[in-house]
Structure formats: C-alpha cells, structure tokens
Design an enzyme around this catalytic site. Structure first.
Site, short mmCIF file in Angstrom:
data_model
loop_
_atom_site.label_atom_id
_atom_site.label_comp_id
_atom_site.label_asym_id
_atom_site.label_seq_id
_atom_site.Cartn_x
_atom_site.Cartn_y
_atom_site.Cartn_z
N THR A 125 -7.44 -1.98 7.70
CA THR A 125 -7.80 -0.82 6.91
C THR A 125 -9.18 -1.06 6.32
O THR A 125 -9.84 -2.05 6.61
CB THR A 125 -6.77 -0.59 5.79
N GLU A 126 -9.60 -0.16 5.45
CA GLU A 126 -10.91 -0.29 4.81
C GLU A 126 -10.92 -1.50 3.87
O GLU A 126 -9.88 -2.00 3.49
CB GLU A 126 -11.20 0.98 4.00
N ASP A 160 -8.03 -5.32 13.35
CA ASP A 160 -7.72 -3.89 13.25
C ASP A 160 -7.20 -3.66 11.84
O ASP A 160 -6.01 -3.54 11.61
CB ASP A 160 -6.67 -3.53 14.30
N HIS A 209 -8.17 2.70 19.65
CA HIS A 209 -7.43 1.59 20.25
C HIS A 209 -8.09 1.07 21.53
O HIS A 209 -8.17 -0.14 21.75
CB HIS A 209 -5.97 2.01 20.48
N GLN A 218 0.84 -1.20 0.00
CA GLN A 218 0.00 0.00 0.00
C GLN A 218 0.88 1.25 0.00
O GLN A 218 2.08 1.21 0.21
CB GLN A 218 -0.91 -0.01 1.24
N ASP A 275 0.33 -12.76 6.53
CA ASP A 275 -1.06 -12.59 6.13
C ASP A 275 -1.96 -13.10 7.26
O ASP A 275 -1.89 -14.27 7.63
CB ASP A 275 -1.29 -13.41 4.85
N ASP A 295 0.47 -0.49 13.90
CA ASP A 295 0.91 0.69 14.67
C ASP A 295 1.08 0.36 16.15
O ASP A 295 1.70 1.14 16.88
CB ASP A 295 -0.05 1.86 14.48
N GLU A 342 0.61 -8.69 11.29
CA GLU A 342 0.47 -7.54 10.38
C GLU A 342 1.10 -7.92 9.04
O GLU A 342 2.23 -8.40 9.00
CB GLU A 342 1.17 -6.33 11.00
#
EC number: 2.5.1.16
Lengths: 275, 275
Positions: B157-158, B155, B62, B31, B137, B86, B106
């Site tokens: 992303t879109e 958690d 969070h 990304q 993954d 993050d 992540e």
C-alpha cells in the site's frame, strides 16, 4: 463552505475537485462554458461539463498533439489547428521555428475570449504574428482549403455537441484533401477504457483514407481514465521511421525525442483496438 | 437512493464511483478494509480509504509488477512477493513456467481471506502448488532469508500505515541481501503528479544500493493521476538490455514484449525525477 466540482466521466464514475472560485459560467452559442479555479489543478476550462484543460496538466495534451506530427513531417511550414481555442496547441506549434504560419479555426469565439482572459499561460501566443485566428466552422474551412497545409491538428471536444461532425469519415476525407501531398493529420481520440468503440471507428475510417495510420497515447490526469489516445493519419511520412537522434530538444515537460516512438507502443488491449 | 464512494486522492482532488453494494467494511489488526461492488469497475478492494485493486483494471498493475522483472532476469526460479495479499501478482508470476516457487508474505491475513472470497478472478492462484502463502511481516521475512530469491516484488500500500517501513532505505538494503547475486527487485512507487518527492527519494535510495536502477510507468485509471510508477533495482541484469524479440507472448492484456522497453521511456517531468 466547501465547493466541489464533480465531472461524471461515465454514468457511474467521475472525478471531483475542490474549487476556490467560479470565474465564468455561461451558455455560449455552441456550448456550456465554465471556468473555475481548482485547488489541485489551478484554473480549469470546462465545456459541456467536461474538463478541457487545466493549468497544472495542460502541457501533456498540448505537447502531445503538436510535437509527434511536427517532428514526423520533415519541413512543416503551414499548420492548421481545428478547435483548440484555448491556444495551447498553437503555443507548442510555435516552438518549431520552421513553421511560417499557424492557423487556428475555432467555432466558439467565447472559448478564445475567456482563455485569453483567464488562461494567459496557455493562450498567450494567440496574438503572435505567425498565428491567424479564425472564428468559424472547422469543417467549412477544411472544405475551402484544398492542398494547403503540411500538418492539420484536430483539437476538439468529445464527439457530442459542436464537435460531433469532426469524428465523421467525411471530415477525415476533407482533411486528406486539405493536406499537401506529404501532409499529416492528428486528432485526439479519447480513452480506451470507456470509449474503445470510438478509437476503433476512427482507426478504421482513417485507415481507409490515409496510407499510414498510427495511434499513440499519453497520461492526462484530468481526462477520463488518465490515458488519452491520439490518431495520426499520414500520406507519406511514418512517425515510426523518424530518426529520434535527429530530433532537437525543445523546452517541454512531457514530450522528448526519446518518447517519440515509445508513445506509439500501446498496451495490449489498446493495440488490439487498432487492428 | 444512489450510493457513491469517493476517494480523496489529495486534499482537494478525488475519484467517485457509484456502488451497487458494500460487501465488507472492517477494521483489521492493521488497517481499514472495505470491499465494494462498483458499477464502472466491478468489485473494488479499498484499504485505509485507498483503492487497491478493481476487477476491471487490476490486470495493469499486476502484469506490470510481475513481467518486466521476470523477463529481465534470464532464469527466475524463486520469487518473493511482499504484500500483494489479493493474489494478483502471484497469478502473473505463475504464468512463467520456469518459476518453481512463488512465496507471498502478506502482513494482513484478512486481505487474503476476503480476496479469496470476493475476488476469485484475482486471488484464484493462491492455492497453486507452486505458491507458499505466509502471513507475516515482510520486513522480517526479508531479514531472515539472505541470498534466497531471484526476484523480489514489493506490492505494498502507500507509505502510510503498515507499509511505511517498506519505503525506507533499510528495507531496500535488506532486499539486496535477500536476493541472489544476480537478483532483481521491483516496487510500486506511486504517481509523479502528487507524489514526486516519493519517487525521487526511492530512486536515490535504490541507486545507493543497486548497480542498476530503472523506473517505468503504466496507466491505472483508479489510481491517483492515472499514471503509476515502478522502481526496479537490479544487481546485474538491465531491463533495457533485454532482447525483446526473445520475450515470449504471454496471455496478457497490458504487457507485451514490445512494451518491455517502451514502458521505461518516461515523460520529461518524470524522467527528471530519476536524475
């Protein structure tokens, strides 16, 4: 050509909306008034560069000003709305059949005029026979009407320009006196992310005057931070003591009986502002 | 010269933030990753043009991913966070002393690397001895770990780009199988103003798999509409049956024991999406 309206909600942060058309841009006797048609939120009323209401999300603010107080008072008959010239709060107040008279006192007649013309979905009940519309200074009206109202709602702009006196302690004292012995008032009190000081100040002032002071919140996408607070001062009735099972279901899109008390449960950092 | 970062949250609406400095702008293997320093919200991580987190408001997201599930499960020991590079959710998970191991999976190691470097307030617990960080993954990790976790938090992303598979029914089925017999999962599920369809779809999918499905919301100023939803699927424990008086007070800025159930009371138009 693309036209975008950008509101700086703080010096360094804002929202931006693509617009189809500018319908009104005018300096009234009191403020700058713009009416624009946005792609995302439909028609939008902007006063002194701040979004006041939009067709898409107006229901949140108007329902959440009106219903918590009206369902806390056991029998509200006489209601005053200070400001609110777009008529949205009045529309919600009239959903309560027990309300015999709803008085709107708006200082700027142009807000009423253009809302009727361009925001009929919001302003459509201003001609209702239970409504009295007065174009005047809300501060003066309060002063001249002692012991008159069951519920008073302050639907003002931000504490700059014509609405500044509506955030002073003296105004809350006047409201106390304009309310009947078991009266309730509610005011919009901005957002906790950028205006924490204001919420604290109003809370302190209202607490000095009213036996019961409560703060609740709602999500309004076009208002700064997306979270808006409302401060309620009450002489006798506590919104947290209401039996939610006795609240009737109105035709609403945001407020529900289930939300009545939950709206008063604030995030920690907001709760801390009310202590 | 003034530099402003503008995120179009929809085709015709967005937010805009004045920036002090651009710290990173890089195309990772997965990304576009930007790290900027904004005046209003401090440092901000942006993935594929969407705000992921900021120093000023990160605590809301969070805390509200972590605590409702961890205080619904009576004894969570093994926790998985999918995404969340993050480290903010991990930081909150570690506030629960009973958690023996928190695994972060992540997919994009660059998110972890730059968060550690530029967002130490958020990522500072990724080196904690109770934490295992895996760059992989999440979908595959779930598949390979049956009956392993007490709580799984998504958690992501879109649902575009690398996170798209995390919004599929098959992923929720995999999560069900990776949870122990009384496990709970929670996922961020976007906002009800612009993504109502997504909330409805996830709700339907989760309901088909988990006996208990609940949706709650929180106010996040830098996320579209300012209101964010979270969908919880649970095999046994119901967040609405928790005795709030037994929830200990953590060091938080948003979540409180009082808010535990109130967060699940949704505005009418959001409630309707979950029926």
């Amino acid at each position: 050509m693309e036209l975008w309206y950008t509101e700086k909600q703080t010096e360094s942060f804002g929202i931006t909306a693509k617009i189809r058309e500018t319908l009104v841009t005018e300096q009234t006797d009191f403020q700058k008034l713009d009416m624009i048609d946005t792609e995302e939120f439909g028609r939008m009323l902007v006063l002194d560069g701040m979004v006041m209401t939009t067709i898409k999300d107006e229901f949140v603010y108007h329902e959440m000003v009106a219903h918590p107080a009206l369902f806390t008072h056991p029998n509200p008959k006489h209601v005053l709305v200070v400001g609110g010239g777009d008529g949205g709060v009045i529309r919600e107040v009239l959903k309560h059949p027990g309300v015999e008279k709803a008085v709107l006192v708006e200082i700027d007649g142009k807000v009423i005029e253009y809302s009727k013309k361009f925001l009929p979905e919001i302003a459509g009940q201003l001609e209702n026979s239970r409504v009295e519309v007065i174009v005047n200074d809300g501060f003066m009206h309060i002063h001249d009407h002692k012991n008159t109202y069951d519920v008073i709602m302050v639907d003002s702009t931000e504490p700059v320009g014509p609405a500044a006196p509506l955030f002073e302690r003296g105004f809350y004292q006047g409201i106390f006196e304009a309310l009947k012995e078991d009266g309730i008032f509610v005011a919009q009190t901005d957002n906790p992310w950028f205006k924490a000081d204001l919420i604290q100040k109003v809370n302190r002032d209202v607490k000095e005057i009213f036996p019961i002071t409560r703060v609740y919140a709602a999500n309004i996408p076009t208002y700064p931070s997306g979270m808006w607070t409302f401060t309620m001062g009450s002489k006798k009735h506590d919104p947290l003591q209401v039996d939610e099972t006795q609240i009737p279901e109105l035709e609403t899109k945001y407020y529900t009986p289930r939300l009545h008390k939950a709206a008063f449960v604030l995030p920690k950092f907001v709760e801390d502002l009310t202590k």
